[in-house]
Design a protein around this motif. Structure first.
Motif, PDB file in Angstrom:
ATOM      1  N   GLY A  87       0.815  -1.218   0.000  1.00  0.00           N
ATOM      2  CA  GLY A  87       0.000   0.000   0.000  1.00  0.00           C
ATOM      3  C   GLY A  87       0.842   1.258   0.000  1.00  0.00           C
ATOM      4  O   GLY A  87       0.485   2.257  -0.639  1.00  0.00           O
ATOM      5  N   GLY A  88       1.964   1.212   0.712  1.00  0.00           N
ATOM      6  CA  GLY A  88       2.829   2.382   0.764  1.00  0.00           C
ATOM      7  C   GLY A  88       3.464   2.721  -0.571  1.00  0.00           C
ATOM      8  O   GLY A  88       3.549   3.889  -0.960  1.00  0.00           O
ATOM      9  N   VAL A  89       3.919   1.697  -1.280  1.00  0.00           N
ATOM     10  CA  VAL A  89       4.536   1.925  -2.596  1.00  0.00           C
ATOM     11  C   VAL A  89       3.482   2.426  -3.585  1.00  0.00           C
ATOM     12  O   VAL A  89       3.702   3.415  -4.298  1.00  0.00           O
ATOM     13  CB  VAL A  89       5.188   0.625  -3.110  1.00  0.00           C
ATOM     14  N   ILE A  90       2.335   1.767  -3.610  1.00  0.00           N
ATOM     15  CA  ILE A  90       1.266   2.177  -4.534  1.00  0.00           C
ATOM     16  C   ILE A  90       0.745   3.566  -4.173  1.00  0.00           C
ATOM     17  O   ILE A  90       0.543   4.420  -5.037  1.00  0.00           O
ATOM     18  CB  ILE A  90       0.124   1.150  -4.511  1.00  0.00           C
ATOM     19  N   GLY A  91       0.519   3.788  -2.873  1.00  0.00           N
ATOM     20  CA  GLY A  91      -0.002   5.081  -2.428  1.00  0.00           C
ATOM     21  C   GLY A  91       0.936   6.230  -2.708  1.00  0.00           C
ATOM     22  O   GLY A  91       0.491   7.336  -3.050  1.00  0.00           O
ATOM     23  N   GLY A  92       2.254   5.996  -2.555  1.00  0.00           N
ATOM     24  CA  GLY A  92       3.217   7.050  -2.845  1.00  0.00           C
ATOM     25  C   GLY A  92       3.180   7.475  -4.303  1.00  0.00           C
ATOM     26  O   GLY A  92       3.238   8.656  -4.626  1.00  0.00           O
ATOM     27  N   VAL A  93       3.061   6.484  -5.199  1.00  0.00           N
ATOM     28  CA  VAL A  93       2.967   6.789  -6.624  1.00  0.00           C
ATOM     29  C   VAL A  93       1.679   7.556  -6.926  1.00  0.00           C
ATOM     30  O   VAL A  93       1.693   8.581  -7.623  1.00  0.00           O
ATOM     31  CB  VAL A  93       3.032   5.486  -7.456  1.00  0.00           C
ATOM     32  N   LEU A  94       0.552   7.057  -6.400  1.00  0.00           N
ATOM     33  CA  LEU A  94      -0.724   7.736  -6.635  1.00  0.00           C
ATOM     34  C   LEU A  94      -0.715   9.155  -6.090  1.00  0.00           C
ATOM     35  O   LEU A  94      -1.307  10.061  -6.683  1.00  0.00           O
ATOM     36  CB  LEU A  94      -1.864   6.935  -5.998  1.00  0.00           C
ATOM     37  N   CYS A  95      -0.042   9.346  -4.961  1.00  0.00           N
ATOM     38  CA  CYS A  95       0.035  10.673  -4.350  1.00  0.00           C
ATOM     39  C   CYS A  95       0.706  11.678  -5.271  1.00  0.00           C
ATOM     40  O   CYS A  95       0.325  12.848  -5.326  1.00  0.00           O
ATOM     41  CB  CYS A  95       0.790  10.570  -3.027  1.00  0.00           C
ATOM     42  N   ALA A 137      -4.141   0.223   3.237  1.00  0.00           N
ATOM     43  CA  ALA A 137      -4.599   1.595   3.436  1.00  0.00           C
ATOM     44  C   ALA A 137      -3.655   2.381   4.334  1.00  0.00           C
ATOM     45  O   ALA A 137      -3.375   3.556   4.082  1.00  0.00           O
ATOM     46  CB  ALA A 137      -6.007   1.584   4.033  1.00  0.00           C
ATOM     47  N   ILE A 138      -3.137   1.744   5.388  1.00  0.00           N
ATOM     48  CA  ILE A 138      -2.215   2.429   6.295  1.00  0.00           C
ATOM     49  C   ILE A 138      -0.973   2.896   5.545  1.00  0.00           C
ATOM     50  O   ILE A 138      -0.498   4.014   5.709  1.00  0.00           O
ATOM     51  CB  ILE A 138      -1.796   1.499   7.453  1.00  0.00           C
ATOM     52  N   GLY A 139      -0.434   2.001   4.729  1.00  0.00           N
ATOM     53  CA  GLY A 139       0.825   2.305   4.056  1.00  0.00           C
ATOM     54  C   GLY A 139       0.761   3.526   3.172  1.00  0.00           C
ATOM     55  O   GLY A 139       1.751   4.250   3.015  1.00  0.00           O
ATOM     56  N   SER A 140      -0.393   3.795   2.588  1.00  0.00           N
ATOM     57  CA  SER A 140      -0.501   4.897   1.623  1.00  0.00           C
ATOM     58  C   SER A 140      -0.587   6.263   2.291  1.00  0.00           C
ATOM     59  O   SER A 140      -0.474   7.287   1.616  1.00  0.00           O
ATOM     60  CB  SER A 140      -1.726   4.678   0.732  1.00  0.00           C
ATOM     61  N   GLU A 141      -0.764   6.308   3.616  1.00  0.00           N
ATOM     62  CA  GLU A 141      -0.990   7.596   4.277  1.00  0.00           C
ATOM     63  C   GLU A 141       0.290   8.336   4.628  1.00  0.00           C
ATOM     64  O   GLU A 141       0.349   9.562   4.557  1.00  0.00           O
ATOM     65  CB  GLU A 141      -1.822   7.372   5.546  1.00  0.00           C
ATOM     66  N   TRP A 142       1.347   7.609   4.995  1.00  0.00           N
ATOM     67  CA  TRP A 142       2.548   8.247   5.543  1.00  0.00           C
ATOM     68  C   TRP A 142       3.214   9.192   4.539  1.00  0.00           C
ATOM     69  O   TRP A 142       3.469  10.358   4.844  1.00  0.00           O
ATOM     70  CB  TRP A 142       3.541   7.184   6.001  1.00  0.00           C
ATOM     71  N   SER A 143       3.527   8.696   3.354  1.00  0.00           N
ATOM     72  CA  SER A 143       4.227   9.521   2.368  1.00  0.00           C
ATOM     73  C   SER A 143       3.402  10.731   1.974  1.00  0.00           C
ATOM     74  O   SER A 143       3.936  11.796   1.641  1.00  0.00           O
ATOM     75  CB  SER A 143       4.583   8.698   1.126  1.00  0.00           C
ATOM     76  N   THR A 144       2.076  10.596   2.013  1.00  0.00           N
ATOM     77  CA  THR A 144       1.185  11.710   1.682  1.00  0.00           C
ATOM     78  C   THR A 144       1.350  12.848   2.680  1.00  0.00           C
ATOM     79  O   THR A 144       1.529  14.011   2.305  1.00  0.00           O
ATOM     80  CB  THR A 144      -0.283  11.235   1.688  1.00  0.00           C
ATOM     81  N   GLY A 145       1.284  12.517   3.975  1.00  0.00           N
ATOM     82  CA  GLY A 145       1.413  13.548   5.002  1.00  0.00           C
ATOM     83  C   GLY A 145       2.787  14.185   5.036  1.00  0.00           C
ATOM     84  O   GLY A 145       2.909  15.403   5.169  1.00  0.00           O
ATOM     85  N   VAL A 146       3.826  13.373   4.915  1.00  0.00           N
ATOM     86  CA  VAL A 146       5.190  13.900   4.943  1.00  0.00           C
ATOM     87  C   VAL A 146       5.439  14.824   3.754  1.00  0.00           C
ATOM     88  O   VAL A 146       6.044  15.897   3.895  1.00  0.00           O
ATOM     89  CB  VAL A 146       6.208  12.739   4.955  1.00  0.00           C
ATOM     90  N   ALA A 147       4.996  14.418   2.577  1.00  0.00           N
ATOM     91  CA  ALA A 147       5.181  15.262   1.395  1.00  0.00           C
ATOM     92  C   ALA A 147       4.446  16.589   1.552  1.00  0.00           C
ATOM     93  O   ALA A 147       4.975  17.655   1.214  1.00  0.00           O
ATOM     94  CB  ALA A 147       4.690  14.528   0.152  1.00  0.00           C
ATOM     95  N   LEU A 148       3.233  16.549   2.069  1.00  0.00           N
ATOM     96  CA  LEU A 148       2.424  17.756   2.204  1.00  0.00           C
ATOM     97  C   LEU A 148       3.047  18.740   3.192  1.00  0.00           C
ATOM     98  O   LEU A 148       3.141  19.941   2.911  1.00  0.00           O
ATOM     99  CB  LEU A 148       1.010  17.386   2.654  1.00  0.00           C
TER     100      LEU A 148
END
Length: 448
Positions: A87-95, A137-148
């Motif tokens: 989820g983190g890898v996919i979420g980071g790309v989608l972000c 779902a958890i994995g996709s949240e971290w990179s989103t918040g840090v980037a923002l």
């Protein structure tokens, strides 16, 4: 992808005379707060599994499965990590494609939903499936918040802001420990009380309403994406944007940084999930040997452990700026190794173990993960920042997920938790080597 190898030192001498928070506006704090609450829920969900897993397994395992509880405990954690990593890898790309705000809303909603459904698990297979989906779902949240946060906060305050953001995980874990302390004290559902902590985990779904109104999209990300588009003669918009996950491996320097930091992330991840996550079970074992109530001492230890983690999270940005990024990472891994040895060789009274738990939390969880929030965003430009951060933070889990299972097997074969934990703690040695090969970024501006 061009990676800036030696960016010029900015003229920040005058700004150092001002407080680090000078110039921060309500918008900056609002963005931090929104991202912070998202990470609180992640911390709550992750630590809830750790503290209630022994009780959940007693309820869900069959008589045959209950003969090897350590294996199934490791499997539950490992499956969660696998989902988290994917989820983190996919979420980071989608972000990097659909935006920071939209991705955060999606991730918060879905992990709240599936955390709540975990309360209705009827078997280990059901629990494992729901843990995997929740992990996605958890994995996709971290990179989103840090980037923002990193793209909206000024350079002088950015490391502190990222450290504050990371403290949300510790605050969420502390919240889980507090709720479990109350639940385990009263046991409203008896042996099934563990289900209630997951039921509470569905509350964050309502937080999406706040995110929708309060958060603003990153202007740096929007500008970076716009720069990769052009208008054709017929008026259509053409994108020349390469696939972000491939882009972070295209440039040799970028590829080197990804591989090194992912290895470092692997050490931190294995260290926490395969070593520190056994601390509740170890505390329960020591309490039972002394005729003390295991549930109460586990809850106390969890609270103290997470207080130590939160203190380290909040201090991490200041420490990283004062020491520099490389010394900060070396201190982190050296401290994690020492505290793991001291903790799992302790066989004395329980109160001193609580003190060890405080410092264990400070190093293995607090400082052990804050470096990723502070340092990774400084290595990559905005157009791939979430992809790179998400890959490094989470790809380690695609390998590390097997180690909690291995640790569970080692507990059985080595005759107890201490020997298994100490053998797995050797992974922290990696963190004493890798930082020497990474660039120092303290005092440099965020890549555009």
């Amino acid at each position: 992808m061009d990676v800036e190898k030696s960016p010029a030192q900015p003229d920040i001498a005058a700004s150092r005379a001002q407080p680090w928070h000078a110039g921060l506006t309500p918008r900056h704090w609002r963005i931090l707060l929104g991202s912070y609450f998202g990470w609180i829920f992640d911390g709550f969900e992750a630590f809830a599994l750790v503290v209630v897993l022994p009780f959940a397994l007693k309820s869900l395992l069959t008589a045959h499965q209950a003969q090897t509880p350590s294996f199934y405990a490791g499997a539950a954690i490992g499956i969660t990590l696998l989902g988290w990593g994917l989820g983190g890898v996919i979420g980071g790309v989608l972000c990097d494609y659909i935006g920071r705000k939209r991705m955060m809303m999606l991730s918060v909603f879905f992990y709240a939903l599936f955390t709540g459904l975990t309360a209705f698990s009827t078997s280990f297979a059901t629990l494992a499936l729901l843990r995997f989906i929740t992990g996605l779902a958890i994995g996709s949240e971290w990179s989103t918040g840090v980037a923002l946060v990193s793209e909206t906060w000024p350079d002088r305050a950015r490391p502190k802001g990222c450290g504050f953001l990371q403290s949300g995980f510790g605050a969420g874990a502390l919240l889980a420990a507090l709720i479990w302390f109350v639940l385990s004290s009263f046991e409203p559902l008896g042996t099934e009380t563990w289900r209630l902590i997951f039921a509470v985990g569905c509350v964050p779904a309502f937080f999406v309403l706040y995110l929708r109104r309060a958060l603003e999209e990153s202007e740096k990300w929007a500008a970076a994406v716009k720069a990769q588009h052009h208008t054709a003669a017929d008026g259509t918009v053409v994108t020349t944007r390469p696939f972000t996950l491939a882009e972070i491996f295209r440039d040799p320097e970028s590829r080197r940084r990804v591989l090194l930091t992912t290895t470092l992330s692997f050490a931190a991840t294995v260290g926490w999930w395969a070593v520190s996550s056994w601390l509740p079970a170890y505390t329960a074992h020591l309490a039972q040997l002394r005729g003390q109530p295991a549930g109460i001492w586990v809850a106390r230890m969890s609270l103290i452990y997470n207080v130590g983690a939160i203190a380290a999270y909040l201090a991490s940005g200041f420490i990283a700026d004062a020491m520099g990024r490389r010394p900060y990472m070396l201190l982190t891994f050296a401290g994690s190794l020492v505290m793991s040895v001291l903790t799992y060789t302790w066989h004395g009274a329980l109160p001193p173990l609580m003190l060890l738990a405080f410092f264990n939390g400070a190093f293995t969880l607090g400082l052990g993960f804050s470096w990723m929030a502070i340092y990774l965003v400084e290595l990559y430009p905005s157009r791939v920042r979430a992809t790179a951060s998400g890959f490094i933070f989470n790809a380690a889990r695609l390998v590390a997920w097997i180690f909690p299972i291995i640790a569970g097997i080692l507990v059985t074969r080595f005759g107890g938790i201490p020997n298994a934990a100490l053998s797995m703690a050797s992974v922290y040695v990696i963190g004493l080597v890798i930082p020497w090969f990474l660039p120092e970024t303290a005092g440099r501006p965020l890549p555009p």
